[in-house]
Write a protein that holds these residues in place. Sequence first.
Motif, short mmCIF file in Angstrom:
data_model
loop_
_atom_site.label_atom_id
_atom_site.label_comp_id
_atom_site.label_asym_id
_atom_site.label_seq_id
_atom_site.Cartn_x
_atom_site.Cartn_y
_atom_site.Cartn_z
N GLU A 160 25.84 5.05 -9.67
CA GLU A 160 25.98 3.59 -9.68
C GLU A 160 27.43 3.18 -9.88
O GLU A 160 27.89 2.18 -9.31
CB GLU A 160 25.09 3.00 -10.77
N SER A 161 28.17 3.92 -10.69
CA SER A 161 29.59 3.63 -10.87
C SER A 161 30.35 3.85 -9.57
O SER A 161 31.24 3.06 -9.21
CB SER A 161 30.18 4.51 -11.97
N TYR A 162 29.99 4.90 -8.85
CA TYR A 162 30.60 5.17 -7.54
C TYR A 162 30.35 4.00 -6.59
O TYR A 162 31.27 3.51 -5.93
CB TYR A 162 30.02 6.47 -6.98
N LEU A 163 29.11 3.52 -6.55
CA LEU A 163 28.78 2.40 -5.67
C LEU A 163 29.54 1.13 -6.07
O LEU A 163 29.96 0.35 -5.22
CB LEU A 163 27.28 2.12 -5.70
N SER A 164 29.74 0.93 -7.37
CA SER A 164 30.45 -0.27 -7.82
C SER A 164 31.89 -0.28 -7.35
O SER A 164 32.45 -1.34 -7.04
CB SER A 164 30.38 -0.40 -9.35
N ILE A 165 32.52 0.90 -7.26
CA ILE A 165 33.89 0.97 -6.77
C ILE A 165 33.91 0.76 -5.26
O ILE A 165 34.83 0.11 -4.73
CB ILE A 165 34.55 2.31 -7.16
N LEU A 166 32.92 1.28 -4.57
CA LEU A 166 32.82 1.00 -3.14
C LEU A 166 32.75 -0.51 -2.90
O LEU A 166 33.36 -1.04 -1.97
CB LEU A 166 31.58 1.65 -2.54
N ASN A 167 32.02 -1.22 -3.73
CA ASN A 167 31.90 -2.67 -3.60
C ASN A 167 33.23 -3.37 -3.86
O ASN A 167 33.49 -4.43 -3.29
CB ASN A 167 30.84 -3.22 -4.55
N ASP A 168 34.08 -2.78 -4.70
CA ASP A 168 35.41 -3.34 -4.92
C ASP A 168 36.16 -3.47 -3.60
O ASP A 168 36.81 -4.50 -3.34
CB ASP A 168 36.25 -2.42 -5.84
N SER A 169 36.08 -2.45 -2.78
CA SER A 169 36.86 -2.42 -1.55
C SER A 169 36.31 -3.39 -0.51
O SER A 169 37.02 -3.83 0.38
CB SER A 169 36.89 -1.01 -0.97
N THR A 170 35.03 -3.76 -0.65
CA THR A 170 34.47 -4.71 0.33
C THR A 170 34.51 -6.15 -0.17
O THR A 170 34.72 -7.07 0.59
CB THR A 170 33.01 -4.32 0.66
N GLU A 171 34.31 -6.31 -1.50
CA GLU A 171 34.32 -7.67 -2.05
C GLU A 171 35.72 -8.17 -2.35
O GLU A 171 35.96 -9.37 -2.43
CB GLU A 171 33.47 -7.71 -3.33
N GLY A 172 36.65 -7.22 -2.53
CA GLY A 172 38.04 -7.62 -2.72
C GLY A 172 38.40 -8.06 -4.13
O GLY A 172 39.52 -8.38 -4.42
N LYS A 173 37.42 -8.04 -5.03
CA LYS A 173 37.75 -8.46 -6.39
C LYS A 173 36.78 -7.85 -7.38
O LYS A 173 35.58 -7.82 -7.13
CB LYS A 173 37.73 -9.98 -6.51
N TYR A 174 37.30 -7.36 -8.48
CA TYR A 174 36.45 -6.82 -9.55
C TYR A 174 36.20 -7.92 -10.57
O TYR A 174 37.11 -8.50 -11.12
CB TYR A 174 37.14 -5.62 -10.22
N ARG A 175 34.92 -8.18 -10.81
CA ARG A 175 34.57 -9.28 -11.72
C ARG A 175 34.15 -8.79 -13.10
O ARG A 175 33.76 -9.60 -13.93
CB ARG A 175 33.45 -10.13 -11.08
N GLY A 176 34.25 -7.44 -13.32
CA GLY A 176 34.02 -6.79 -14.60
C GLY A 176 33.18 -7.49 -15.55
O GLY A 176 33.13 -7.31 -16.69
#
Length: 317
Positions: free
Chosen positions: A301-317
């Motif tokens: 799940e952590s791996y997928l969350s980083i993949l989403n960083d590259s598509t969403e363009g922003k980390y909302r932590g």
Amino acid sequence: MRGLVIKSTGSSYIVRLDDGSDAECHIKGNFRIRGIRSTNPVAVGDFVEIQTLADGTNWIKEIEERRNYIIRRATNLSKESHILAANIDQVALIVTVNHPITSTTFIDRFLATCEAYRVRAFLIFNKIDLLTEEELAQLHELRALYESLDYPTLAISAKHLNGEAINGEANTREALNTLLAGKTTLFSGNSGVGKSTLLNALFGKELTRTGKISDAHDTGMHTTTFSEMYFLPEGGAVIDTPGIKGFGTIDFEKEEVSHYFREIFRVGRDCRFSNCTHTTEPGCAVQEAVIKGSIAISRYESYLSILNDSTEGKYRG
């Protein structure tokens, strides 16, 4: 003159010069590091050249090439980065199972960044004196997980570091001293995990203020407001940094993220497709390993969350 940046307050820097003296230095407003858009163009651990003007003020005019650094996405600035420290040998990520809870997502994002920048990392689980039996079982599971991935772990109570064993852990300074001796180590973690308490225990005196945990949310409140390097009497140094809430990755290419998760990279070699993203592709060995339990769901799940960083363009932590 050449020196090492040992403290950053945001508006000025303390530089330890080659002759052993310290100088307060400033940077010009248009000073930028080549190729890096950063909120802090100079970081603790940088080696710099300074110039003293006729009025006695010191200015940093050049930064030597960095051996490495640890970087994260700056808060609320999707295109800006923040450098935690430069030219380090290793990172000690201080985490807590409770009071406050450190999420596995935070841990994995930090470890992935260490992998990306080729910096050794280990985990210090603090506040073991406060854990219930259920939380101790969770602690043992987390330690087993990360040690299986070759990340060293320690379990301590920084408040009682020189005391007797706590909850089955030796809880002494010796093991920690062995990891720190002769190396420059970045201390990082969420606010409230006890970084300042641990630092004070290591040096046997109060170097930094310690804070209370918010009763309302059981989260940490910032006490360290700037980064500073402290030199250990046994040799080596520790860089203390302000506590952080989320850890946004930056400049990760989507196809490279799996390289920063040791077990996913290893298992991914057996995928049907060489460019498998381990999400929806048929014949994915990683997805199969997650289903079988040989890759922890939390890590996936952590791996997928980083993949989403590259598509969403922003980390909302």
